[in-house]
Design an enzyme around this catalytic site. Structure first.
Site, PDB file in Angstrom:
ATOM      1  N   CYS A  60     -15.959  -7.957   6.019  1.00 55.66           N
ATOM      2  CA  CYS A  60     -15.844  -8.281   7.450  1.00 55.66           C
ATOM      3  C   CYS A  60     -16.178  -7.021   8.238  1.00 55.66           C
ATOM      4  O   CYS A  60     -16.283  -5.932   7.673  1.00 55.66           O
ATOM      5  CB  CYS A  60     -14.448  -8.826   7.770  1.00 55.66           C
ATOM      6  SG  CYS A  60     -13.225  -7.575   8.173  1.00 55.66           S
TER       7      CYS A  60
ATOM      8  N   CYS B 163     -13.433  -1.362   6.374  1.00 51.85           N
ATOM      9  CA  CYS B 163     -12.517  -0.536   5.573  1.00 51.85           C
ATOM     10  C   CYS B 163     -13.253   0.410   4.624  1.00 51.85           C
ATOM     11  O   CYS B 163     -12.754   1.498   4.341  1.00 51.85           O
ATOM     12  CB  CYS B 163     -11.569  -1.422   4.773  1.00 51.85           C
ATOM     13  SG  CYS B 163     -10.440  -2.358   5.813  1.00 51.85           S
TER      14      CYS B 163
ATOM     15  N   ARG C 165      -1.633   6.524   9.896  1.00 54.06           N
ATOM     16  CA  ARG C 165      -1.710   6.012   8.527  1.00 54.06           C
ATOM     17  C   ARG C 165      -1.728   7.174   7.520  1.00 54.06           C
ATOM     18  O   ARG C 165      -1.608   8.337   7.890  1.00 54.06           O
ATOM     19  CB  ARG C 165      -2.970   5.155   8.382  1.00 54.06           C
ATOM     20  CG  ARG C 165      -3.050   3.984   9.369  1.00 54.06           C
ATOM     21  CD  ARG C 165      -2.121   2.869   8.965  1.00 54.06           C
ATOM     22  NE  ARG C 165      -2.292   1.672   9.797  1.00 54.06           N
ATOM     23  CZ  ARG C 165      -3.153   0.682   9.543  1.00 54.06           C
ATOM     24  NH1 ARG C 165      -3.971   0.756   8.508  1.00 54.06           N
ATOM     25  NH2 ARG C 165      -3.207  -0.383  10.325  1.00 54.06           N
TER      26      ARG C 165
ATOM     27  N   CYS D  17     -15.044  -2.841  -0.121  1.00 46.49           N
ATOM     28  CA  CYS D  17     -13.650  -3.155   0.207  1.00 46.49           C
ATOM     29  C   CYS D  17     -13.185  -4.315  -0.676  1.00 46.49           C
ATOM     30  O   CYS D  17     -14.003  -4.983  -1.311  1.00 46.49           O
ATOM     31  CB  CYS D  17     -13.535  -3.521   1.679  1.00 46.49           C
ATOM     32  SG  CYS D  17     -14.117  -5.204   2.020  1.00 46.49           S
TER      33      CYS D  17
ATOM     34  N   CYS E  25      -7.826 -10.457   0.837  1.00 46.44           N
ATOM     35  CA  CYS E  25      -7.776 -10.078   2.248  1.00 46.44           C
ATOM     36  C   CYS E  25      -7.998 -11.292   3.142  1.00 46.44           C
ATOM     37  O   CYS E  25      -9.021 -11.971   3.034  1.00 46.44           O
ATOM     38  CB  CYS E  25      -8.820  -9.010   2.555  1.00 46.44           C
ATOM     39  SG  CYS E  25      -8.787  -8.569   4.295  1.00 46.44           S
TER      40      CYS E  25
ATOM     41  N   LYS F 144      -3.863   1.069  14.967  1.00 48.55           N
ATOM     42  CA  LYS F 144      -3.735   2.102  13.939  1.00 48.55           C
ATOM     43  C   LYS F 144      -4.352   3.435  14.384  1.00 48.55           C
ATOM     44  O   LYS F 144      -5.178   3.477  15.314  1.00 48.55           O
ATOM     45  CB  LYS F 144      -4.408   1.633  12.660  1.00 48.55           C
ATOM     46  CG  LYS F 144      -5.878   1.356  12.770  1.00 48.55           C
ATOM     47  CD  LYS F 144      -6.364   0.697  11.493  1.00 48.55           C
ATOM     48  CE  LYS F 144      -7.686  -0.005  11.698  1.00 48.55           C
ATOM     49  NZ  LYS F 144      -8.072  -0.801  10.538  1.00 48.55           N
TER      50      LYS F 144
ATOM     51  N   ARG G  93       0.844  -1.199   0.000  1.00 48.96           N
ATOM     52  CA  ARG G  93       0.000   0.000   0.000  1.00 48.96           C
ATOM     53  C   ARG G  93       0.878   1.248   0.000  1.00 48.96           C
ATOM     54  O   ARG G  93       1.806   1.366   0.807  1.00 48.96           O
ATOM     55  CB  ARG G  93      -0.887  -0.015   1.242  1.00 48.96           C
ATOM     56  CG  ARG G  93      -1.895   1.111   1.316  1.00 48.96           C
ATOM     57  CD  ARG G  93      -2.706   1.004   2.593  1.00 48.96           C
ATOM     58  NE  ARG G  93      -3.549  -0.168   2.630  1.00 48.96           N
ATOM     59  CZ  ARG G  93      -4.025  -0.718   3.749  1.00 48.96           C
ATOM     60  NH1 ARG G  93      -3.721  -0.195   4.926  1.00 48.96           N
ATOM     61  NH2 ARG G  93      -4.798  -1.784   3.712  1.00 48.96           N
TER      62      ARG G  93
ATOM     63  N   LYS H  55      -5.858   7.093  12.491  1.00 55.39           N
ATOM     64  CA  LYS H  55      -6.219   7.665  11.194  1.00 55.39           C
ATOM     65  C   LYS H  55      -6.485   9.161  11.321  1.00 55.39           C
ATOM     66  O   LYS H  55      -7.184   9.585  12.245  1.00 55.39           O
ATOM     67  CB  LYS H  55      -7.456   6.955  10.640  1.00 55.39           C
ATOM     68  CG  LYS H  55      -7.195   5.476  10.360  1.00 55.39           C
ATOM     69  CD  LYS H  55      -8.396   4.797   9.752  1.00 55.39           C
ATOM     70  CE  LYS H  55      -8.051   3.364   9.365  1.00 55.39           C
ATOM     71  NZ  LYS H  55      -9.218   2.647   8.801  1.00 55.39           N
TER      72      LYS H  55
HETATM   73 FE1  SF4 Z   1     -10.494  -7.064   4.508  1.00 54.68          FE
HETATM   74 FE2  SF4 Z   1     -12.431  -6.637   6.252  1.00 54.68          FE
HETATM   75 FE3  SF4 Z   1     -11.031  -4.552   5.316  1.00 54.68          FE
HETATM   76 FE4  SF4 Z   1     -12.716  -5.826   3.739  1.00 54.68          FE
HETATM   77  S1  SF4 Z   1     -13.253  -4.669   5.606  1.00 54.68           S
HETATM   78  S2  SF4 Z   1     -10.618  -5.245   3.218  1.00 54.68           S
HETATM   79  S3  SF4 Z   1     -12.567  -7.922   4.433  1.00 54.68           S
HETATM   80  S4  SF4 Z   1     -10.248  -6.217   6.585  1.00 54.68           S
END
Ligand code: SF4
Length: 562
Positions: free
Chosen positions: A476, A480, A142, A431, A437, A210, A73, A212
């Protein structure tokens, strides 16, 4: 007594290894130098995050054996890239990645599918282009966000300069990054500066988790500033920056089945003038450093400190560390989140073009050949590429004379500049999740486009065709793509199963609420159809779906406050 002191006996493993190796060097260089290595050790997997790298495996291939890959990244303050830098990233995606550029929700670009042999050259070339990957991940500050639009107002330039200043001030100071990735050698631990290294800001153990940071210029809230640990809300008078309202304690991540974790919008705690920016930024970071939970990483964000200890306490801690009192917050209003698409004139007379990028994936087999088109533009014109926090890109600083040629290149590659996306597509985010991931519980980027098509059909049926609803999906609960700030959020629970969250708002100042848990793929549209129909018939004039959901559904059984 702070949380660090109370939990010393049960520090998480990450805390132990950070204390042992504060340079963050680990044995990364040795692994890179080993021609037989295909992965990093477990502890190094934690250290490489601070270097902007995640070790992953291709989950589509797991049945036939693990294929280790890494995600890299970039650290791109404010998401601003020159044409030359865009060309470098484009080359690197072809040479070492999966031939796509993945724009992130933090104005950066990720490379997916990198194998170990390509990692060193990739990171070195990013540094040679005067960008970096340092601190793009890890228990540190970050990539710092700054408003991508409107391009080139005077205040925006001042805010962008401040964004870069904060990014530099909060960057970790270890020499390991430069040694490993730029010089290509192991960090010299015989050098006393490395042997006894302690980061002047972070100490030996960095942050509990983290951190932000984002800048924003109201009334646009085009990067969901209140979802950050540290939000800097510009106060502008006559197009000059006079200071910032300080927001602290936002964050999206939570864990399924763990009520001690929840999404939270930041609290606005005061105002300060720009000359005090670094002192304030460091002070907020130090509050996280000193009081964040170092025993439970799921509960280790600053938002829990602010929520559990209170806003007054937090303000006092910040003031103590900054060495001055914050002034009362100045009035401000946020009207909307999201990006401007299409051509817009800049204040300086030049133009910028907002391009919708489906799920942030710049590639050649989707919206025409977007990757090739942007590469060609970058080769021919000295424009700027501005990555947005909604995973889109603005091509900025296009002169009046060059605009027709830029438009022609895009048209020749099948990339639309008008009517680029449907109302739902243009306000959506997903995401990456599968297959890269490791934390993904359900599909996201690969699944959302099809779901949007089905939802659009329902919207048309019930009289909502062409109306915007902000929809976000993650694989998940880490969040993100900031699903808890969406009017309609989907959060992966298990393969083919999602939570549905309702009630965020257009200005992105409100967290939504869980409405349905564990909904199977075919049932999502079935569940939402009656809700959308009811919204279409019952709403007040001009009322958006998120506001209607919060007004009506939050008061009914099924909506769970978090
Ligand atoms: Fe991975 Fe969860 Fe972030 Fe999606 S929200 S990129 S599944 S860590």
């Amino acid at each position: 007594m702070n949380t660090v002191e109370t939990s010393k006996a049960k520090l998480s493993h990450n805390e132990v290894i950070k204390e042992a190796v504060p340079t963050l060097a680990g044995s990364i260089a040795a692994t890179l130098a080993d021609p037989n290595a295909d992965r990093f050790s477990d502890d190094d997997q934690q250290f490489i995050k601070f270097h902007g790298i995640y070790q992953q495996d291709d989950r589509d291939l797991r049945k036939t054996g693990k294929k280790y890959i890494v995600m890299v990244r970039g650290r791109i303050p404010g998401g601003v890239m020159s044409s030359a830098q865009w060309c470098v990233f484009d080359d690197l995606a072809d040479q070492y990645g999966n031939k796509t550029l993945r724009i992130t929700t933090r104005q950066s670009i990720q490379f997916h599918g990198v194998v170990l042999a390509g990692l060193g050259p990739l990171v070195k070339r990013i540094n040679d282009s005067l960008l970096s990957t340092l601190a793009a991940c890890g228990d540190v500050n970050r990539n710092v966000l700054a408003p991508p639009t409107p391009a080139y107002t005077r205040a925006r330039e001042e805010v962008f300069a401040d964004c870069v200043r904060v990014a530099d001030a909060l960057a970790p100071k270890t020499h390991a990054y430069h040694s490993i990735w730029v010089e290509g050698v192991q960090l010299d631990l015989n050098d006393p500066a490395n042997k006894d290294f302690v980061d002047p800001l972070y100490g030996k153990t960095y942050l509990p988790r983290k951190f932000k940071t984002a800048f924003v210029i109201p009334p646009l809230n085009d990067l969901d500033v209140l979802t950050n640990d540290l939000g800097l809300i510009a106060v502008v008078e006559g197009d000059r920056l006079v200071g910032y309202n300080l927001a602290v304690g936002g964050g999206m991540g939570r864990s399924h089945g763990n009520e001690a974790t929840y999404p939270r919008m930041a609290d606005v705690v005061g105002f300060f003038t720009p000359d005090r920016l670094i002192a304030v930024a460091e002070a907020v970071l130090k509050v996280h450093r000193d009081f964040g939970d170092r025993a439970d990483r799921k509960h280790a964000r600053l938002k829990y400190v602010v929520q559990e200890r209170g806003v007054e306490w937090t303000r006092a801690q910040i003031e103590e560390r900054a060495g001055f009192k914050l002034e009362p917050a100045r009035p401000f209003v946020f009207t909307k989140q999201g990006d401007l698409y299409g051509w817009h004139r800049q204040v300086d007379g030049r133009w910028f073009l907002g391009l919708w990028v489906e799920s942030g994936r710049v590639k050649d087999n989707g919206q025409g050949r977007m990757k090739a088109a942007l590469r060609k533009i970058a080769e021919r014109f000295p424009v700027e590429f501005r990555l947005t926090a909604n995973q889109n890109v603005l091509v900025a600083n296009v002169t009046e004379a060059d605009r027709p040629a830029v438009a022609t290149i895009l048209a020749e590659h099948g990339v639309k500049t008008e009517n680029q996306a449907t109302a739902l597509q243009g306000a959506s985010m997903a995401c990456p999740s599968m297959p890269t991931c490791g934390l993904g519980l359900a599909e996201s980027e690969r699944y959302l486009p099809g779901l949007l098509t089905r939802l659009e059909a329902v919207c048309s049926e019930v009289g909502l065709g062409g109306e915007e609803i902000i929809i976000r999906m993650t694989g998940c609960p880490n969040g993100c793509a900031r699903p808890y700030a969406a009017e309609l959020g989907f959060v992966g629970k298990a393969p083919g199963r999602y939570q549905i969250w309702l009630g965020g708002n257009e200005a992105s100042t409100r967290v939504n609420r869980l409405w349905k848990d564990n909904v199977k793929d075919p049932d999502i549209v079935t569940e939402l159809r009656p809700v959308l129909a009811r919204y279409a018939s019952d709403r007040q004039p001009g009322e958006r779906f998120g506001d209607w959901s919060a007004r009506v559904l939050w008061n009914e059984a099924g909506a769970v406050a978090v």
